[in-house]
Design a protein around this motif. Sequence first.
Motif, mmCIF file in Angstrom:
data_model
loop_
_atom_site.group_PDB
_atom_site.id
_atom_site.type_symbol
_atom_site.label_atom_id
_atom_site.label_comp_id
_atom_site.label_asym_id
_atom_site.label_seq_id
_atom_site.Cartn_x
_atom_site.Cartn_y
_atom_site.Cartn_z
ATOM 1 N N LEU A 4 0.823 -1.209 0.000
ATOM 2 C CA LEU A 4 0.000 0.000 0.000
ATOM 3 C C LEU A 4 0.859 1.262 0.000
ATOM 4 C CD1 LEU A 4 -2.764 -1.046 2.577
ATOM 5 C CD2 LEU A 4 -3.110 -0.614 0.142
ATOM 6 N N THR A 5 1.938 1.247 0.759
ATOM 7 C CA THR A 5 2.838 2.406 0.801
ATOM 8 C C THR A 5 3.428 2.672 -0.572
ATOM 9 O OG1 THR A 5 3.381 1.901 3.109
ATOM 10 C CG2 THR A 5 4.863 3.378 1.936
ATOM 11 N N ARG A 6 3.864 1.611 -1.231
ATOM 12 C CA ARG A 6 4.419 1.758 -2.575
ATOM 13 C C ARG A 6 3.359 2.288 -3.550
ATOM 14 N NH1 ARG A 6 6.710 -2.737 -2.670
ATOM 15 N NH2 ARG A 6 5.091 -3.992 -3.696
ATOM 16 N N LEU A 7 2.128 1.769 -3.430
ATOM 17 C CA LEU A 7 1.040 2.226 -4.295
ATOM 18 C C LEU A 7 0.766 3.712 -4.101
ATOM 19 C CD1 LEU A 7 -1.315 1.360 -6.241
ATOM 20 C CD2 LEU A 7 -2.714 1.083 -4.192
ATOM 21 N N VAL A 8 0.721 4.152 -2.858
ATOM 22 C CA VAL A 8 0.453 5.558 -2.557
ATOM 23 C C VAL A 8 1.536 6.448 -3.150
ATOM 24 C CG1 VAL A 8 0.419 7.250 -0.679
ATOM 25 C CG2 VAL A 8 -0.940 5.162 -0.492
ATOM 26 N N ARG A 9 2.785 6.064 -2.990
ATOM 27 C CA ARG A 9 3.886 6.903 -3.475
ATOM 28 C C ARG A 9 3.984 6.907 -4.995
ATOM 29 N NH1 ARG A 9 7.889 5.005 1.480
ATOM 30 N NH2 ARG A 9 7.059 6.515 2.992
ATOM 31 N N GLU A 10 3.657 5.786 -5.621
ATOM 32 C CA GLU A 10 3.741 5.710 -7.083
ATOM 33 C C GLU A 10 2.601 6.457 -7.764
ATOM 34 O OE1 GLU A 10 3.853 1.565 -7.941
ATOM 35 O OE2 GLU A 10 5.989 1.326 -7.424
ATOM 36 N N GLU A 11 1.407 6.398 -7.168
ATOM 37 C CA GLU A 11 0.235 6.953 -7.855
ATOM 38 C C GLU A 11 -0.184 8.321 -7.322
ATOM 39 O OE1 GLU A 11 -2.979 4.451 -8.829
ATOM 40 O OE2 GLU A 11 -1.760 2.635 -9.014
ATOM 41 N N GLY A 12 0.407 8.767 -6.213
ATOM 42 C CA GLY A 12 0.187 10.140 -5.750
ATOM 43 C C GLY A 12 -1.215 10.439 -5.257
ATOM 44 N N PHE A 13 -1.681 9.678 -4.305
ATOM 45 C CA PHE A 13 -3.006 9.929 -3.735
ATOM 46 C C PHE A 13 -2.979 11.138 -2.797
ATOM 47 C CE2 PHE A 13 -3.122 5.437 -4.881
ATOM 48 C CZ PHE A 13 -4.349 5.356 -5.519
ATOM 49 N N ASP A 14 -4.162 11.750 -2.649
ATOM 50 C CA ASP A 14 -4.306 12.905 -1.755
ATOM 51 C C ASP A 14 -4.932 12.534 -0.414
ATOM 52 O OD1 ASP A 14 -3.481 15.017 -3.691
ATOM 53 O OD2 ASP A 14 -5.250 14.292 -4.773
ATOM 54 N N ILE A 15 -5.811 11.539 -0.425
ATOM 55 C CA ILE A 15 -6.574 11.161 0.772
ATOM 56 C C ILE A 15 -6.690 9.643 0.821
ATOM 57 C CG2 ILE A 15 -8.845 11.255 1.917
ATOM 58 C CD1 ILE A 15 -9.257 13.998 0.640
ATOM 59 N N ILE A 16 -6.648 9.083 2.020
ATOM 60 C CA ILE A 16 -6.911 7.661 2.238
ATOM 61 C C ILE A 16 -8.267 7.547 2.926
ATOM 62 C CG2 ILE A 16 -6.147 5.545 3.381
ATOM 63 C CD1 ILE A 16 -3.292 6.858 3.377
ATOM 64 N N HIS A 17 -9.170 6.798 2.302
ATOM 65 C CA HIS A 17 -10.548 6.689 2.792
ATOM 66 C C HIS A 17 -10.835 5.216 3.071
ATOM 67 C CE1 HIS A 17 -15.017 8.046 2.160
ATOM 68 N NE2 HIS A 17 -14.893 7.211 3.180
ATOM 69 N N LYS A 25 2.418 6.129 8.045
ATOM 70 C CA LYS A 25 3.570 5.831 7.187
ATOM 71 C C LYS A 25 3.772 6.894 6.109
ATOM 72 C CE LYS A 25 6.509 2.370 6.015
ATOM 73 N NZ LYS A 25 7.482 1.759 6.941
ATOM 74 N N THR A 26 2.665 7.405 5.549
ATOM 75 C CA THR A 26 2.768 8.296 4.389
ATOM 76 C C THR A 26 2.520 9.768 4.720
ATOM 77 O OG1 THR A 26 0.421 8.025 3.864
ATOM 78 C CG2 THR A 26 1.964 6.432 2.899
ATOM 79 N N GLY A 27 1.899 10.050 5.865
ATOM 80 C CA GLY A 27 1.575 11.431 6.205
ATOM 81 C C GLY A 27 0.329 11.963 5.528
ATOM 82 N N LEU A 28 -0.396 11.115 4.783
ATOM 83 C CA LEU A 28 -1.617 11.562 4.118
ATOM 84 C C LEU A 28 -2.769 11.627 5.119
ATOM 85 C CD1 LEU A 28 -1.647 9.614 0.717
ATOM 86 C CD2 LEU A 28 -1.075 12.010 1.110
ATOM 87 N N PRO A 29 -3.722 12.532 4.887
ATOM 88 C CA PRO A 29 -4.906 12.564 5.756
ATOM 89 C C PRO A 29 -5.744 11.314 5.556
ATOM 90 C CG PRO A 29 -5.179 14.073 3.903
ATOM 91 C CD PRO A 29 -3.755 13.596 3.856
#
Length: 739
Positions: free
Chosen positions: A68-81, A97-101
């Motif tokens: 999931l961390t790799r996915l977030v960093r590769e695809e550039g998400f703004d929010i985790i829901h 881990k990512t600092g995303l809201p």
Amino acid sequence: MKVLHLISGGDTGGAKTHVHTLLAGLSSRIQVKMVCFTEGPFTQEARELGIDTEVFSGHNILTILRKLTRLVREEGFDIIHSHGARGNMMAALLGKKTGLPTVSTVHSDYRLDYLGRPVSRLTYGSINTLALRQIDYRIGVSDAMVDLLISRGFDPEKLFAIYNGLDFTPRTPTMSREAYFRSVGLEADETCVVAGIAARLNPVKDIATLIRGFALAHKEFPALRLLIAGDGEEMNNLKALAAELGVSREVCFAGWISDTDSFYHAIDINTLTSISETFPYALTEGARAALPTVSSKVGGVSYLIDHGANGFLFRPGDAEALADHLLTLARNPDLRETMGRRLYEKADQEFSIEATLRRQLDIYEAILRYEQKGRDQVVICGAYGRGNAGDDAILLAILTELRTIDPNLSFRVFSRNPAETRLRYRVNSFYIFNIFQAVRFFKKAKLSINGGGSLMQDITSSRSLWFYLWTLSAAKRHGCPVIMYGCGIGPIHNQGNRLRAAKIINRYVDTITLRDPNSLKELESMGIDKPRITLSADTTVILPPAPEEVIDGILESRGIPAKGNYVAFALRPWPNFESKLAHIAAAADYVYETHGMIPLFFPLEPRLDVDASRRVIRRMKAPHYLITDGYSVGQTIGILSRMKAVVSMRLHGLIFAAGQGVPLVGIVYDQKVSSFLSYIGQDLYEDLGSLTADSLCTLIDQALERGKDPQFLSESVAKLHRMEAVNRQVVEEYVKKNP
């Protein structure tokens, strides 16, 4: 905007429908990806709906977290829901881990999710409870779910409400009413009235209460039938109960159904008997079919069902009340049609898929705005949390005005009852005399507001005056600009208090907006001239009434015809009031005997005012109505708006009615009443001490005569709103200063 959704993938029922409907709609507007942790029907249906779906299966949490961390960093998400226990756990870890809201949608009461499964409750339930505390923001699937979360200590300013949206495009059922009943085995002809429920047959749905209530109603109305659609572990017990109560032929268990359109178009009354809900699809499905509804008052149900207007509500488990409501609808086809139509119109406007999508996008934008800009804090001090409708209305008006100026603001509110204030207004609140918390909040705040009303007076006590003066000085000494907002001043009788108030206000207050000219004279007489002082109006005049159908329901459910002709009396206990009971009673009788209007006694602070009204009523001869319950500000304004005139001791009874263009008569127990009425040009009032039946009757005659002049009343309303706009202009300067 790009949002990553996390959910287990094994979800069913309302949660599955909500997530699928929401993500399918969002996918055409923003970038959405859903990650599930189980492959199955949930993920297959999501892909068929065009939702970008991946499955990260396995039991190794650390491995999944790395993916999931790799996915977030590769695809550039703004929010985790996230949704559900496993989704929430992974979102909490991924957010750290990512600092995303992170935000979670709470679909049900997490303490009841594993009812009857103690092992799952101990494991998954505990994990979910901990994870929810670690997630940044939460979305409740109803306002009632948000209230539940607030009551459990979640930050009210990091909570949002959303509702299960439904497609209200008209649908044609595949089967006729008669054919559908035959297909499920219900014995019902055209003379029968059929109540129905579509629900899982488990303890939370409490179908047993439905069967008991139905059996009671059936004794009085033999043509009543009950159709139960659903399956579950309670099936055999419920069939046995129907047999025990002698209604096994009249109650049909249809089992699990897929043709919900034919079901809802076949029945006449929709029902719900759950002991816990968020906002069930069964209600909006019934609303789409324009069905009157009888439901237990749980979760967000009361936000859709306005009791007496578009359905009926009862306390969970109350079979007798349920039976009464079933009988009322069964016996009155016109009422069924009217309530069903009202329910359809409300649901179509407020609970459609489009409304849900707009709301979800608004929530995402708010989260990103909060994360990027932070939130300026405003401290609001006043006489809140005491159950007084006027004081509560002041707080609501201040919050409403400030939120329209800057939706990014955060609030800290003084209150006698912080828990109630948090729930009612969804703001952070603290006990009014906790001075240590007050100082801490003043140090962080951008602005301090001394919130309306008559706080600067010593007629009730000197101690309250000293306390409010301390809040002014403490706020300023800790760096806050200070506004006294839409307030009344006086009377301050004690000379020492007058000197103390003048010294503190001159030194520590930046701006004062006043709701009446007498308050300006009081400030001048005390030598207060250092703050900027402006005449305005009471802040509550901006508040709107509740919808007409809601007011209809409130009145009709209490046996009061909604379209009747009434003169309201809003009384309160006060020294010398006892000696005026016969005079007020005579005036109320006069209203009926001379004008053919019914006196309606409406207490604004029921704890005190109901008894005052009853003491007058005991001396009356004319028919009358007494409302004993307390209502929201919007409902109170709506009820007063129906009056032909309002006779009030309560200042906010006059203010609420004035804002709706209702003729007024004031019974003056305090100079603020006469000052307000003179200020707005409705100068019909009499001092309590000199009040007589004749003088009050004369004033009522004059007020009713004014009611025949719509231009006078509309000009009075317009003047009020122009004056109140001064409050907004002043506070807007401070809110927008030094952003």
